[in-house]
Design a protein around this motif. Structure first.
Motif, PDB file in Angstrom:
ATOM      1  N   PHE A 193      44.885  34.639  50.202  1.00 16.12           N
ATOM      2  CA  PHE A 193      44.127  35.881  50.160  1.00 16.12           C
ATOM      3  C   PHE A 193      42.951  35.804  51.130  1.00 16.12           C
ATOM      4  O   PHE A 193      42.414  34.729  51.396  1.00 16.12           O
ATOM      5  N   SER A 194      42.542  36.949  51.632  1.00 14.57           N
ATOM      6  CA  SER A 194      41.367  37.042  52.498  1.00 14.57           C
ATOM      7  C   SER A 194      40.111  36.766  51.661  1.00 14.57           C
ATOM      8  O   SER A 194      40.148  36.773  50.428  1.00 14.57           O
ATOM      9  N   GLN A 195      39.013  36.547  52.342  1.00 15.82           N
ATOM     10  CA  GLN A 195      37.744  36.332  51.652  1.00 15.82           C
ATOM     11  C   GLN A 195      37.372  37.550  50.804  1.00 15.82           C
ATOM     12  O   GLN A 195      36.857  37.405  49.695  1.00 15.82           O
ATOM     13  N   GLN A 196      37.649  38.746  51.320  1.00 13.06           N
ATOM     14  CA  GLN A 196      37.335  39.968  50.567  1.00 13.06           C
ATOM     15  C   GLN A 196      38.164  40.037  49.279  1.00 13.06           C
ATOM     16  O   GLN A 196      37.640  40.354  48.213  1.00 13.06           O
ATOM     17  N   GLU A 203      36.939  39.952  45.315  1.00  7.79           N
ATOM     18  CA  GLU A 203      37.350  40.870  44.240  1.00  7.79           C
ATOM     19  C   GLU A 203      37.818  40.093  43.016  1.00  7.79           C
ATOM     20  O   GLU A 203      37.464  40.429  41.886  1.00  7.79           O
ATOM     21  N   MET A 204      38.609  39.044  43.256  1.00  9.22           N
ATOM     22  CA  MET A 204      39.116  38.250  42.139  1.00  9.22           C
ATOM     23  C   MET A 204      37.969  37.531  41.430  1.00  9.22           C
ATOM     24  O   MET A 204      37.925  37.498  40.199  1.00  9.22           O
ATOM     25  N   ARG A 205      37.043  36.945  42.184  1.00 10.25           N
ATOM     26  CA  ARG A 205      35.896  36.259  41.562  1.00 10.25           C
ATOM     27  C   ARG A 205      35.095  37.226  40.694  1.00 10.25           C
ATOM     28  O   ARG A 205      34.709  36.900  39.579  1.00 10.25           O
ATOM     29  N   ASP A 206      34.854  38.430  41.207  1.00  9.01           N
ATOM     30  CA  ASP A 206      34.113  39.429  40.433  1.00  9.01           C
ATOM     31  C   ASP A 206      34.879  39.818  39.173  1.00  9.01           C
ATOM     32  O   ASP A 206      34.290  39.974  38.100  1.00  9.01           O
ATOM     33  N   PHE A 207      36.191  39.970  39.311  1.00  6.81           N
ATOM     34  CA  PHE A 207      37.026  40.320  38.155  1.00  6.81           C
ATOM     35  C   PHE A 207      36.950  39.211  37.102  1.00  6.81           C
ATOM     36  O   PHE A 207      36.775  39.482  35.917  1.00  6.81           O
ATOM     37  N   ASP A 217      40.858  48.997  40.869  1.00 10.53           N
ATOM     38  CA  ASP A 217      39.711  48.104  40.697  1.00 10.53           C
ATOM     39  C   ASP A 217      39.781  46.895  41.626  1.00 10.53           C
ATOM     40  O   ASP A 217      38.786  46.190  41.800  1.00 10.53           O
ATOM     41  N   LEU A 218      40.951  46.637  42.198  1.00 12.52           N
ATOM     42  CA  LEU A 218      41.170  45.479  43.074  1.00 12.52           C
ATOM     43  C   LEU A 218      41.890  45.935  44.346  1.00 12.52           C
ATOM     44  O   LEU A 218      42.993  45.480  44.646  1.00 12.52           O
ATOM     45  N   PRO A 219      41.284  46.853  45.108  1.00  9.04           N
ATOM     46  CA  PRO A 219      42.018  47.477  46.228  1.00  9.04           C
ATOM     47  C   PRO A 219      42.449  46.508  47.322  1.00  9.04           C
ATOM     48  O   PRO A 219      43.581  46.611  47.814  1.00  9.04           O
ATOM     49  N   ARG A 220      41.607  45.586  47.718  1.00  8.22           N
ATOM     50  CA  ARG A 220      41.970  44.662  48.799  1.00  8.22           C
ATOM     51  C   ARG A 220      43.067  43.704  48.337  1.00  8.22           C
ATOM     52  O   ARG A 220      44.019  43.440  49.069  1.00  8.22           O
ATOM     53  N   LEU A 221      42.925  43.189  47.113  1.00 13.82           N
ATOM     54  CA  LEU A 221      43.921  42.286  46.541  1.00 13.82           C
ATOM     55  C   LEU A 221      45.280  42.985  46.461  1.00 13.82           C
ATOM     56  O   LEU A 221      46.306  42.435  46.869  1.00 13.82           O
ATOM     57  N   ALA A 222      45.282  44.219  45.960  1.00 13.77           N
ATOM     58  CA  ALA A 222      46.531  44.981  45.839  1.00 13.77           C
ATOM     59  C   ALA A 222      47.138  45.253  47.217  1.00 13.77           C
ATOM     60  O   ALA A 222      48.357  45.138  47.391  1.00 13.77           O
ATOM     61  N   ASP A 223      46.305  45.593  48.207  1.00 12.03           N
ATOM     62  CA  ASP A 223      46.808  45.849  49.565  1.00 12.03           C
ATOM     63  C   ASP A 223      47.466  44.607  50.160  1.00 12.03           C
ATOM     64  O   ASP A 223      48.509  44.695  50.813  1.00 12.03           O
ATOM     65  N   GLU A 224      46.854  43.439  49.930  1.00 11.48           N
ATOM     66  CA  GLU A 224      47.424  42.209  50.488  1.00 11.48           C
ATOM     67  C   GLU A 224      48.754  41.868  49.820  1.00 11.48           C
ATOM     68  O   GLU A 224      49.698  41.443  50.493  1.00 11.48           O
ATOM     69  N   ILE A 225      48.841  42.077  48.527  1.00  6.83           N
ATOM     70  CA  ILE A 225      50.122  41.859  47.838  1.00  6.83           C
ATOM     71  C   ILE A 225      51.170  42.821  48.387  1.00  6.83           C
ATOM     72  O   ILE A 225      52.296  42.422  48.689  1.00  6.83           O
ATOM     73  N   ASP A 226      50.801  44.074  48.550  1.00  7.86           N
ATOM     74  CA  ASP A 226      51.738  45.055  49.110  1.00  7.86           C
ATOM     75  C   ASP A 226      52.197  44.636  50.503  1.00  7.86           C
ATOM     76  O   ASP A 226      53.343  44.851  50.874  1.00  7.86           O
ATOM     77  N   LEU A 249      49.553  43.286  39.256  1.00 13.45           N
ATOM     78  CA  LEU A 249      49.526  43.959  40.555  1.00 13.45           C
ATOM     79  C   LEU A 249      50.923  44.084  41.156  1.00 13.45           C
ATOM     80  O   LEU A 249      51.184  44.991  41.948  1.00 13.45           O
ATOM     81  N   PHE A 250      51.833  43.206  40.774  1.00 17.36           N
ATOM     82  CA  PHE A 250      53.221  43.323  41.222  1.00 17.36           C
ATOM     83  C   PHE A 250      53.974  44.371  40.413  1.00 17.36           C
ATOM     84  O   PHE A 250      54.989  44.887  40.846  1.00 17.36           O
ATOM     85  N   GLY A 251      53.513  44.687  39.218  1.00 18.08           N
ATOM     86  CA  GLY A 251      54.163  45.665  38.357  1.00 18.08           C
ATOM     87  C   GLY A 251      53.772  45.416  36.917  1.00 18.08           C
ATOM     88  O   GLY A 251      52.906  44.599  36.622  1.00 18.08           O
ATOM     89  N   GLU A 252      54.413  46.107  36.007  1.00 18.01           N
ATOM     90  CA  GLU A 252      54.098  45.925  34.587  1.00 18.01           C
ATOM     91  C   GLU A 252      54.812  44.686  34.062  1.00 18.01           C
ATOM     92  O   GLU A 252      56.046  44.619  34.104  1.00 18.01           O
ATOM     93  N   PRO A 253      54.055  43.708  33.559  1.00 15.72           N
ATOM     94  CA  PRO A 253      54.704  42.505  33.023  1.00 15.72           C
ATOM     95  C   PRO A 253      55.587  42.841  31.813  1.00 15.72           C
ATOM     96  O   PRO A 253      55.200  43.616  30.938  1.00 15.72           O
ATOM     97  N   LEU A 254      56.771  42.262  31.799  1.00 16.62           N
ATOM     98  CA  LEU A 254      57.732  42.505  30.726  1.00 16.62           C
ATOM     99  C   LEU A 254      57.531  41.525  29.582  1.00 16.62           C
ATOM    100  O   LEU A 254      57.040  40.409  29.766  1.00 16.62           O
ATOM    101  N   VAL A 255      57.967  41.932  28.396  1.00 16.57           N
ATOM    102  CA  VAL A 255      57.942  41.055  27.232  1.00 16.57           C
ATOM    103  C   VAL A 255      58.884  39.891  27.493  1.00 16.57           C
ATOM    104  O   VAL A 255      60.017  40.078  27.952  1.00 16.57           O
ATOM    105  N   GLN A 256      58.421  38.670  27.216  1.00 10.46           N
ATOM    106  CA  GLN A 256      59.156  37.456  27.541  1.00 10.46           C
ATOM    107  C   GLN A 256      59.872  36.812  26.358  1.00 10.46           C
ATOM    108  O   GLN A 256      60.731  35.967  26.536  1.00 10.46           O
ATOM    109  N   ASN A 257      59.475  37.166  25.122  1.00  9.90           N
ATOM    110  CA  ASN A 257      60.059  36.501  23.958  1.00  9.90           C
ATOM    111  C   ASN A 257      59.988  37.410  22.738  1.00  9.90           C
ATOM    112  O   ASN A 257      59.456  38.525  22.812  1.00  9.90           O
TER     113      ASN A 257
END
Length: 167
Positions: A9-12, A16-20, A39-48, A84-92
């Motif tokens: 991830f970039s410094q920006q 965002e993650m540190r603040d979160f 709430d995490l625009p730069r993080l979401a953009d980088e994942i995209d 940020l990748f999507g809605e996490p699914l139930v695992q168990n």
């Protein structure tokens, strides 16, 4: 070329993650922490930006961790990334959306009914989608504490297996 899969991830985005993390450090269950893309625009953009490589390139990314993170911070990071990748699914059957993989008891064995991710025994190559009725697009697998011994992952392309079997 696995080096194509190594991303950071970039410094920006890290900021965002540190603040979160700072805002949510005292919250209880991980799954109660609400994650909203705006709430995490730069993080979401980088994942995209990585989705092209995930969906059409090498098919996965290895996100480099920040040094000095606590296990709790790493767990929250994994939860944030999953959301940020999507809605996490139930695992168990308990309804958990985040499952921890570790050897809970050195005497537990798969032959006695334990699930492989709760033992010191490794699982064969498999898809994690066999226990979930919904299909999912992405799997987020994070490491909070590196294994003293073992801890390897084998990643196999389902597309490559399919094409091999068809031909």
């Amino acid at each position: 070329d696995v080096s194509r899969a190594e991303v950071s991830f970039s410094q920006q985005a890290r900021g965002e993650m540190r603040d979160f993390l700072a805002c949510h450090q005292n919250e209880g269950r991980m799954e109660e922490i609400a994650v909203h893309r705006p709430d995490l625009p730069r993080l979401a953009d980088e994942i995209d930006g990585w989705l092209g490589e995930i969906e059409g390139g090498i098919r996965f990314v290895l996100i480099q961790p920040d040094e000095g993170s606590s296990p709790r911070d790493l767990q929250v990071r994994h939860w944030v990334l999953s959301n940020l990748f999507g809605e996490p699914l139930v695992q168990n059957s308990e309804g958990d959306r985040q499952v921890h993989v570790w050897d809970r008891d050195p005497m537990r064995r798969m032959a006695d009914g334990a699930r492989y991710h709760q033992t010191h025994e490794g699982g064969d190559v498999h898809t994690d989608n066999v226990n979930i009725p919904s299909l999912w697009d992405y799997l987020v697998f994070g490491c909070t504490v590196p294994a003293a011994v073992g801890g390897w992952n084998v990643i196999v392309s389902g597309h490559a297996v399919y094409h091999y079997l068809v031909n």
